[in-house]
Design an enzyme around this catalytic site. Structure first.
Site, PDB file in Angstrom:
ATOM      1  N   GLU A 180      32.805  -7.150  29.498  1.00  0.00           N
ATOM      2  CA  GLU A 180      33.014  -7.300  31.161  1.00  0.00           C
ATOM      3  C   GLU A 180      33.595  -5.518  31.243  1.00  0.00           C
ATOM      4  O   GLU A 180      35.016  -5.388  31.122  1.00  0.00           O
ATOM      5  CB  GLU A 180      34.000  -8.552  31.776  1.00  0.00           C
ATOM      6  CG  GLU A 180      32.878  -8.806  31.979  1.00  0.00           C
ATOM      7  CD  GLU A 180      33.476 -10.802  32.622  1.00  0.00           C
ATOM      8  OE1 GLU A 180      34.801 -10.675  33.262  1.00  0.00           O
ATOM      9  OE2 GLU A 180      32.775 -12.100  32.560  1.00  0.00           O
ATOM     10  N   ASN A 221      29.628  -7.508  26.162  1.00  0.00           N
ATOM     11  CA  ASN A 221      29.316  -8.203  27.373  1.00  0.00           C
ATOM     12  C   ASN A 221      29.090  -8.459  28.878  1.00  0.00           C
ATOM     13  O   ASN A 221      30.931  -7.860  28.499  1.00  0.00           O
ATOM     14  CB  ASN A 221      29.111  -9.608  26.717  1.00  0.00           C
ATOM     15  CG  ASN A 221      29.086 -10.959  27.178  1.00  0.00           C
ATOM     16  OD1 ASN A 221      27.772 -11.387  27.440  1.00  0.00           O
ATOM     17  ND2 ASN A 221      29.610 -12.291  27.240  1.00  0.00           N
ATOM     18  N   HIS A 257      24.681 -14.957  34.894  1.00  0.00           N
ATOM     19  CA  HIS A 257      25.403 -16.050  36.158  1.00  0.00           C
ATOM     20  C   HIS A 257      24.513 -15.334  37.231  1.00  0.00           C
ATOM     21  O   HIS A 257      24.639 -14.624  37.715  1.00  0.00           O
ATOM     22  CB  HIS A 257      26.961 -15.604  35.995  1.00  0.00           C
ATOM     23  CG  HIS A 257      27.789 -16.462  35.359  1.00  0.00           C
ATOM     24  ND1 HIS A 257      27.470 -16.904  34.792  1.00  0.00           N
ATOM     25  CD2 HIS A 257      28.533 -15.180  34.301  1.00  0.00           C
ATOM     26  CE1 HIS A 257      27.997 -17.753  33.526  1.00  0.00           C
ATOM     27  NE2 HIS A 257      28.860 -16.621  32.655  1.00  0.00           N
ATOM     28  N   GLU A 285      25.247 -16.895  28.838  1.00  0.00           N
ATOM     29  CA  GLU A 285      26.261 -16.831  30.056  1.00  0.00           C
ATOM     30  C   GLU A 285      25.248 -17.919  30.868  1.00  0.00           C
ATOM     31  O   GLU A 285      25.784 -18.347  32.001  1.00  0.00           O
ATOM     32  CB  GLU A 285      27.255 -16.472  30.172  1.00  0.00           C
ATOM     33  CG  GLU A 285      28.382 -16.022  28.831  1.00  0.00           C
ATOM     34  CD  GLU A 285      29.903 -15.115  29.839  1.00  0.00           C
ATOM     35  OE1 GLU A 285      30.487 -15.635  31.101  1.00  0.00           O
ATOM     36  OE2 GLU A 285      30.297 -13.964  28.591  1.00  0.00           O
ATOM     37  N   ASP A 287      23.455 -19.584  34.136  1.00  0.00           N
ATOM     38  CA  ASP A 287      23.729 -20.298  35.379  1.00  0.00           C
ATOM     39  C   ASP A 287      23.277 -19.957  36.272  1.00  0.00           C
ATOM     40  O   ASP A 287      22.854 -18.980  36.187  1.00  0.00           O
ATOM     41  CB  ASP A 287      25.259 -20.981  35.058  1.00  0.00           C
ATOM     42  CG  ASP A 287      25.886 -20.315  35.184  1.00  0.00           C
ATOM     43  OD1 ASP A 287      26.290 -18.775  35.731  1.00  0.00           O
ATOM     44  OD2 ASP A 287      27.456 -20.220  34.908  1.00  0.00           O
TER      45      ASP A 287
HETATM   46  O1  9MR Z   1      34.251 -20.905  31.861  1.00  0.00           O
HETATM   47  C1  9MR Z   1      35.168 -19.890  32.169  1.00  0.00           C
HETATM   48  C2  9MR Z   1      36.627 -20.974  32.213  1.00  0.00           C
HETATM   49  O2  9MR Z   1      36.776 -22.348  31.818  1.00  0.00           O
HETATM   50  C3  9MR Z   1      37.623 -20.132  32.892  1.00  0.00           C
HETATM   51  O3  9MR Z   1      38.376 -20.499  33.676  1.00  0.00           O
HETATM   52  C4  9MR Z   1      36.979 -19.023  33.462  1.00  0.00           C
HETATM   53  C5  9MR Z   1      38.456 -17.761  33.472  1.00  0.00           C
HETATM   54  O4  9MR Z   1      38.291 -16.506  33.982  1.00  0.00           O
HETATM   55  O5  9MR Z   1      36.525 -17.358  32.215  1.00  0.00           O
HETATM   56  C6  9MR Z   1      35.178 -18.929  32.345  1.00  0.00           C
HETATM   57  O6  9MR Z   1      34.174 -18.153  31.180  1.00  0.00           O
HETATM   58  C7  9MR Z   1      33.768 -16.809  32.619  1.00  0.00           C
HETATM   59  C8  9MR Z   1      33.564 -16.025  30.497  1.00  0.00           C
HETATM   60  O7  9MR Z   1      34.761 -16.441  29.706  1.00  0.00           O
HETATM   61  C9  9MR Z   1      33.322 -14.281  30.643  1.00  0.00           C
HETATM   62  N1  9MR Z   1      32.353 -14.384  31.776  1.00  0.00           N
HETATM   63  C10 9MR Z   1      32.332 -15.408  32.748  1.00  0.00           C
HETATM   64  C11 9MR Z   1      32.321 -16.875  32.511  1.00  0.00           C
HETATM   65  C12 9MR Z   1      32.647 -18.052  33.801  1.00  0.00           C
HETATM   66  O8  9MR Z   1      33.861 -17.032  34.692  1.00  0.00           O
END
Ligand code: 9MR
Length: 369
Positions: A180, A221, A257, A285, A287
């Site tokens: 990001e 990513n 997402h 990722e 969803d």
């Molecule tokens: O799914 C992850 C969640 O458990 C964490 O709390 C969160 C913290 O920012 O990160 C989530 O995963 C993220 C991923 O690492 C990067 N892209 C977005 C995902 C969803 O927030």
């Protein structure tokens, strides 16, 4: 359907995975025979495709792609573990390889949770996507509140990248090296790294990761780059420039997402555009969130979205696979981040496959929509 590519496929059917698959089927599918009929909105298991058809991972392997899921180290056992091992051939640790978990104190590493995910993957013949090395979020406090000058911070970053990639050398198929890096308008995200180091941190992170494990595929990513727009254009410019400079970048991860009905019509063309730069692409990722509780029509629309994404990946020869972000609605990140929304994954909160699962199955199987 003819497989579009045959290289780089992890064997899909270890004995352990087969046993696990059988266990899942016995546990969740009392009946079945023939091929998928769409599951009911409630996700009823009886007579469902997953019960009687090949698992997703076998269908994916036949199409030359991986099908993956995010997993937490604490949920590798029980039903989620059995489903993941049976259906998926790739796993991404949801949080376990992030900086705050791996290096909670400067120079003190805690590899155990990440190691557990790697061991799970090995036991079930799955590949691991390493997630992630350099991100603005989930950083330990010693780092965010530390008083580093630019040179000091660059050294800290390079050391962390080198140590983590070295620890997992040979175990990780692909790393999200930089996660990001861009803001919604396409500017560089003004997080810790960019503020202190400028954009050069990106090339430096890739160079260090490559030196530590030359065989791992290295990705940038991000989300919101799936359709045409300023952020996607900015990512294109970024990776084109990295390639031009000879930075060892192999691929672009599209997080995907999505909100219900919002898969960009240009997703396929966007992935192809990046692939044409000589890069791999992957859906990392996936969803599809919606207001909860969902009705049957919403679950059907969600299935259409899942299907579109899988078909888009299959249509791009350099798309290496599709990973969902969370196996089931029981543990998805979505309700915490978007209050009132959820139901975003292919399995419901009771681990029953949803129409979205059927849609992934049908797309990987090559069924006509
Ligand atoms: O799914 C992850 C969640 O458990 C964490 O709390 C969160 C913290 O920012 O990160 C989530 O995963 C993220 C991923 O690492 C990067 N892209 C977005 C995902 C969803 O927030």
């Amino acid at each position: 359907m003819v497989s579009k590519r045959t290289l780089g496929i992890v064997a899909g059917g270890s004995a352990v995975a087969l046993l696990a698959a059988t266990a899942v089927l016995l546990a969740t599918r009392p009946s079945g025979g023939g091929r998928p009929a769409t599951a009911s909105a409630a996700g009823s298991a009886g007579g469902h495709p997953a019960a009687s058809g090949a698992p997703l991972r076998d269908l994916a392997a036949a199409r030359g792609v991986h099908v993956g899921t995010a997993m937490a180290a604490g949920r590798l056992g029980g039903i989620p573990g059995r489903i993941a091992a049976a259906q998926f051939d790739s796993v991404t640790p949801e949080n376990e390889m992030k900086w705050e978990r791996v290096e909670p104190e400067r120079g003190r590493y805690d590899w155990a949770p990440g190691d557990a995910v790697v061991a799970f993957a090995k036991a079930h013949g799955m590949q691991v996507r390493g997630h992630n090395l350099v991100w603005h979020s989930q950083l330990p406090e010693w780092l965010t509140t530390g008083d580093f000058d630019a040179d000091g911070l660059r050294d800290v970053m390079l050391r962390h990248v080198t140590d983590e990639v070295t620890h997992y050398k040979g175990e990780i198929a692909a790393w999200d090296v930089v996660n990001e890096p861009l803001d919604d308008d396409g500017s560089f995200r003004a997080g810790l790294w960019y503020r202190q180091l400028g954009a050069s941190y990106i090339a430096d992170a890739f160079t260090a990761a490559h030196a530590a494990d030359p065989a791992a595929k290295l990705y940038v990513n991000d989300y919101g780059i799936e359709g045409a727009g300023p952020k996607s254009d900015a990512m294109y410019e970024l990776v084109a420039s990295l390639k031009k400079q000879g930075v060892p970048i192999d691929g672009v991860g599209f997080q995907a997402h999505f909100a219900l009905g919002r898969v960009p019509a240009t997703f396929r063309a966007t992935m192809q555009r990046f692939a044409d730069l000589g890069l791999d692409v992957a859906v990392t990722e996936l969803d599809v969130r919606m207001p909860t509780p969902p009705d049957a029509a919403a679950l059907r629309r969600q299935a259409d979205d899942y299907r579109a994404v899988v078909e888009d990946c299959l249509a791009v020869s350099r798309c290496r696979g599709i990973a969902v972000w969370g196996l089931s609605d029981a543990t998805s990140w979505v309700p915490d981040a978007f209050p009132g929304q959820g139901a975003a994954t292919p399995y419901d909160a009771s681990y029953r496959p949803k129409p979205a699962y059927d849609a992934m199955w049908a797309a990987l199987h090559g069924d006509r929509g």
